[in-house]
Write an enzyme that holds these catalytic residues in place. Structure first.
Site, PDB file in Angstrom:
ATOM      1  N   SER A  57       0.801  -1.235   0.000  1.00  0.00           N
ATOM      2  CA  SER A  57       0.000   0.000   0.000  1.00  0.00           C
ATOM      3  C   SER A  57       0.831   1.281   0.000  1.00  0.00           C
ATOM      4  O   SER A  57       0.273   2.369  -0.182  1.00  0.00           O
ATOM      5  CB  SER A  57      -0.944   0.014   1.211  1.00  0.00           C
ATOM      6  N   LYS A  60       0.337   3.511  -3.000  1.00  0.00           N
ATOM      7  CA  LYS A  60      -0.852   4.323  -3.258  1.00  0.00           C
ATOM      8  C   LYS A  60      -0.568   5.796  -3.517  1.00  0.00           C
ATOM      9  O   LYS A  60      -1.112   6.378  -4.473  1.00  0.00           O
ATOM     10  CB  LYS A  60      -1.847   4.148  -2.113  1.00  0.00           C
ATOM     11  N   TYR A 182      -3.700  -2.753  -9.904  1.00  0.00           N
ATOM     12  CA  TYR A 182      -3.457  -2.501  -8.481  1.00  0.00           C
ATOM     13  C   TYR A 182      -2.653  -3.653  -7.876  1.00  0.00           C
ATOM     14  O   TYR A 182      -1.703  -3.419  -7.114  1.00  0.00           O
ATOM     15  CB  TYR A 182      -4.788  -2.314  -7.756  1.00  0.00           C
ATOM     16  N   TYR A 234      -4.394   5.363   7.670  1.00  0.00           N
ATOM     17  CA  TYR A 234      -5.734   4.782   7.803  1.00  0.00           C
ATOM     18  C   TYR A 234      -6.458   5.321   9.033  1.00  0.00           C
ATOM     19  O   TYR A 234      -6.407   6.514   9.325  1.00  0.00           O
ATOM     20  CB  TYR A 234      -5.652   3.252   7.820  1.00  0.00           C
ATOM     21  N   VAL A 252       1.099  -3.220   4.073  1.00  0.00           N
ATOM     22  CA  VAL A 252       1.006  -4.475   4.821  1.00  0.00           C
ATOM     23  C   VAL A 252       2.215  -5.374   4.584  1.00  0.00           C
ATOM     24  O   VAL A 252       2.373  -6.393   5.255  1.00  0.00           O
ATOM     25  CB  VAL A 252      -0.289  -5.242   4.460  1.00  0.00           C
TER      26      VAL A 252
END
Length: 601
Positions: A57, A60, A182, A234, A252
C-alpha cells in the site's frame, strides 16, 4: 541516533505479518531495517535495509501522483475525495454523500487511481506506473511475480471493491483491469533504502535527490503530501499526526515511509503489523525519531520566525568609499537616515510579512534603504508581491529603495535609474549598494556649496599642514599625471612606483574574494593618497590599484623620495609624520567597516 532507535525498537516482537496474502505470511517476521535520507541524497541506514520486499500500500501515493499528473486535480477529484474515512483500509464502502472513495490511500481510492492511469493498453499503463516508481526510487524497479500471483489468486475483496466502483460509475472501464493493475503495483519489489529515497524525493518537492530527475511537479507533490498527512495511516491517522507529525504511508508488507518536507525522508521495514495494518516497529521507530530529532511539522524553529538576519545604518557600517572629512561629517550626522536589511532563509508568507512590517516601521524617517536577498533561499509568489508593494509604497513616500539580488530572486532582473520607479536599483553586492545610500544622504543633507571633487597640489592634506617654505620645496618633486578610467596603476606583488596624491577622481584598491569575484577593499578620492607602505618599507604592493574614474594625481617618485633623506632630512621627517597620520585615518575607517559587519561586500 539510528542505532539507538533501532536498539530501542528491536525487542518489540508484538504483531504478526499479514497472512491474507500467502506470500506475505512467508517472510522473515523479525526482519528490521531503518533508513533516513536527506534532501540532498545522503542515506543513513541500520539493519536490513537491502532486503527486498513488496511495496504494497505504500504504492498508493505514487499511483495517485501519476493519476494527478495524467488527469489534473479536477479530473481526479471527480472520482476520488480527500477526506479521512475512519474505516479499515480494505472496507467495501463509499462516501454516503458523494458516492466516491473517501481518499486515495484506502483500497477503493487506490483502485480508482489505478483506473485513471493513461496508456494505449493494459501493458503500457502498468509500465508507466513502474517507471513512475522507478523515478522516485532512482533505479529500475521490478515486479515480484510470486507475490503478484498470490494477490491475484486471493484478492476477492479487492475485486468486490472494483465491481462496486464500476456499478456506481466511479470506474468507467473494465474493473478487472484496474484491480489487476493494483495487484501488480503492490507487487513491485523495493528495499528500505529505496523507500528512503522515494520519501526524500517527496521531501525535495518531487526532485530525486540522487539522480536530480524530477519525478513530480512541486504543486502535485504538495497535494500528495497533504493527503498522506490526513489519510496515510488509515484509521490511526489522528494518533500518528499528534505523536509523529509527518506525512506518511504504510503498507502491509511491513514498510512505512515518512516525510519532513524540505528536509528528509524516513523509511522502516518490519513485517509485524498492528491491528490497523501498520508495522509495529515502524510506528515506534518513527515516533522515536520524531521525538529525538524534533521532526514534528508543528515544531517551530527560530529560523522559521526570523527573516531579518541583521539591520544597521550606513553610519554604523559605512561603504568602502573613503569620504572627504566634510562628507564624513555629514554621514556621521545623518547616516541613520539610510539602512541596510539583510534577509535569510526561505521567504514564505510569514517571514515576508515580518520583514515587510519591520522595514515599514522605520521607513518613515529614511531617505534610502537596501534589502539584501543573497542569503535568501526560496521566495514564494506572495512574498514577491509583498516586496513589490513595499517598494512602491516607499517610493511614494520619497524613500529610495534598492535590492542586493544578483540572482533576481524577486524577479527584478534590471536596475532602474528612475527615482520614481518602484522597482528601484539592483546591485550585485552590498558595499556598492551602501555607497548608493550614502550618495543619497549626502545629496539631501550636504550643505550647499561644500562639494569639491578636485583640489590643487598645495591644498592636499599631506602638504597643506607644512609651512610655506617646506610645501614649496616638496611640491617641486611631484610630477603631475592623468590616468584613464580602468587604467591599472599598480598590481599586487608589483614594486613600489611612487607616493600618489589624488587631486581629482577616484582610485580603487581591490582583492579576490573566496567567491571568485573581485571585490573592493577601499575607494580613495581627492585629498587622499596611496603607495605609502611600499615607499616606506620597500615592499611590493599587496593589492591591485585601478583608476575607478578619470584620475589626476601628483606622484613623488621612489628616487625623489629617497633623495629627501640626504637633501632635506627635516622635510622627510615632516612628510613621514603626515603619512603616518593619513595611514591611521585609513586604518580607522577600515576598522569601522569591519567591526560593523565583517562580511560587508
Amino acid at each position: 541516533m539510528l542505532d539507538e532507535v533501532y536498539a530501542v525498537c528491536r525487542d518489540d516482537t508484538s504483531g504478526a505479518p499479514a497472512d491474507y496474502i500467502p506470500e506475505l505470511a512467508a517472510v522473515a517476521p523479525d526482519a528490521f531495517g531503518l533508513c533516513l535520507a536527506t534532501a540532498d541524497g545522503l542515506i543513513y541506514r541500520v539493519g536490513d535495509t537491502g532486503t527486498g520486499f513488496t511495496i504494497q500500500s505504500i504504492s498508493k501515493p505514487f499511483t495517485y501522483a501519476l493519476a494527478l499528473a495524467d488527469r489534473g486535480l479536477d479530473g481526479v477529484a471527480e472520482h476520488i475525495d480527500v477526506e479521512p474515512s475512519g474505516e479499515p483500509f480494505n472496507e467495501i464502502s463509499l462516501d454516503p454523500q458523494t458516492q466516491r472513495p473517501s481518499n486515495p490511500m484506502i483500497n477503493s481510492g487506490a483502485i480508482t487511481a489505478a483506473s485513471l492511469i493513461r496508456g494505449r493498453d493494459t501493458a503500457e499503463k502498468f509500465e508507466r506506473v513502474r517507471r513512475c516508481y522507478s523515478r522516485f526510487a532512482g533505479r529500475e524497479l521490478t515486479m515480484d511475480p510470486a507475490v503478484y500471483e498470490s494477490e491475484a489468486r486471493t484478492g476477492y475483496r479487492n475485486r468486490a471493491i472494483g465491481y462496486m466502483l464500476r456499478s456506481v460509475g466511479i470506474i468507467d472501464a473494465d474493473p478487472d483491469d484496474a484491480v489487476d493493475r493494483y495487484f501488480r503495483q503492490c507487487s513491485l519489489e523495493i528495499t528500505c533504502a529505496d523507500l528512503a529515497v522515494m520519501a526524500a524525493t517527496l521531501a525535495d518537492n518531487g526532485v530525486n535527490p540522487k539522480t536530480r530527475e524530477r519525478a513530480l511537479s512541486a504543486a502535485l507533490t504538495e497535494r500528495v503530501l497533504s493527503v498522506m498527512t490526513t489519510c496515510g495511516m488509515y484509521n490511526a491517522a489522528g494518533d500518528w499526526v499528534t505523536t509523529v507529525g509527518l506525512p506518511a504511508k504504510s503498507g502491509v508488507g511491513g514498510g512505512i515511509i515518512a516525510v519532513l518536507p524540505g528536509q528528509l525522508g524516513i523509511s522502516v521495514y518490519s513485517p509485524r503489523l498492528d491491528a490497523h495494518g501498520n508495522s509495529v516497529r515502524g510506528v515506534a521507530a518513527c515516533r522515536e525519531l520524531s521525538r529525538r530529532l524534533e521532526l514534528h511539522f508543528c515544531h517551530v524553529t527560530r529560523s522559521a520566525r526570523t527573516a531579518i538576519r541583521a539591520d544597521y545604518s550606513v553610519a554604523q557600517v559605512p561603504s568602502r568609499l573613503r569620504r572627504s572629512p566634510g562628507d564624513a561629517a555629514v554621514l556621521d550626522a545623518h547616516g541613520d537616515r539610510a539602512r541596510i536589511y539583510e534577509l535569510h532563509g526561505d521567504l514564505l508568507f510569514s517571514g515576508a510579512e515580518r520583514a515587510v512590517r519591520a522595514i515599514e516601521g522605520k521607513a518613515g524617517v529614511l531617505d534610502a534603504l537596501v534589502i539584501d536577498l543573497r542569503r535568501v533561499g526560496e521566495v514564494s509568489a506572495v512574498a514577491r508581491e509583498m516586496f513589490d508593494k513595499l517598494q512602491a509604497g516607499l517610493v511614494g513616500r520619497d524613500t529610495r529603495v534598492a535590492l542586493v539580488d544578483p540572482d533576481a530572486k524577486v524577479g527584478h532582473e534590471a536596475s532602474s535609474l528612475d527615482p520614481k520607479d518602484p522597482r528601484g536599483r539592483v546591485f550585485i553586492d552590498r558595499d556598492t549598494a551602501t555607497e548608493w545610500c550614502e550618495d543619497i544622504v549626502l545629496a539631501r543633507h550636504r550643505p550647499a556649496g561644500t562639494t569639491r571633487t578636485s583640489i590643487e597640489l598645495a591644498e592636499h592634506p599631506l602638504l597643506a599642514g607644512l609651512d610655506d617654505t617646506d610645501r614649496a620645496a616638496l611640491a617641486t618633486d611631484f610630477q603631475a599625471r592623468t590616468l584613464a578610467r580602468g587604467e591599472v596603476i599598480a598590481e599586487r606583488g608589483g614594486p613600489r612606483s611612487g607616493l600618489y596624491l589624488i587631486l581629482a577622481g577616484r582610485v580603487r584598491m581591490t582583492f579576490a574574494g573566496a567567491d571568485g569575484r573581485v571585490h573592493r577593499l577601499v575607494t580613495l578620492s581627492a585629498g587622499m593618497s596611496f603607495g605609502e607602505i611600499p615607499m616606506l618599507l620597500g615592499e611590493p604592493f599587496v593589492n591591485d590599484i585601478v583608476a575607478e574614474t578619470r584620475v589626476r594625481v601628483a606622484v613623488l617618485s621612489p628616487a625623489a623620495f629617497d633623495a629627501l633623506a640626504q637633501a632635506h632630512p627635516r622635510l622627510k621627517l615632516a612628510l613621514l609624520q603626515r603619512l603616518a597620520a593619513g595611514a591611521y585615518a585609513q586604518m580607522d575607517a577600515a576598522l569601522r567597516t569591519i567591526s560593523g559587519n565583517p562580511s560587508n561586500y
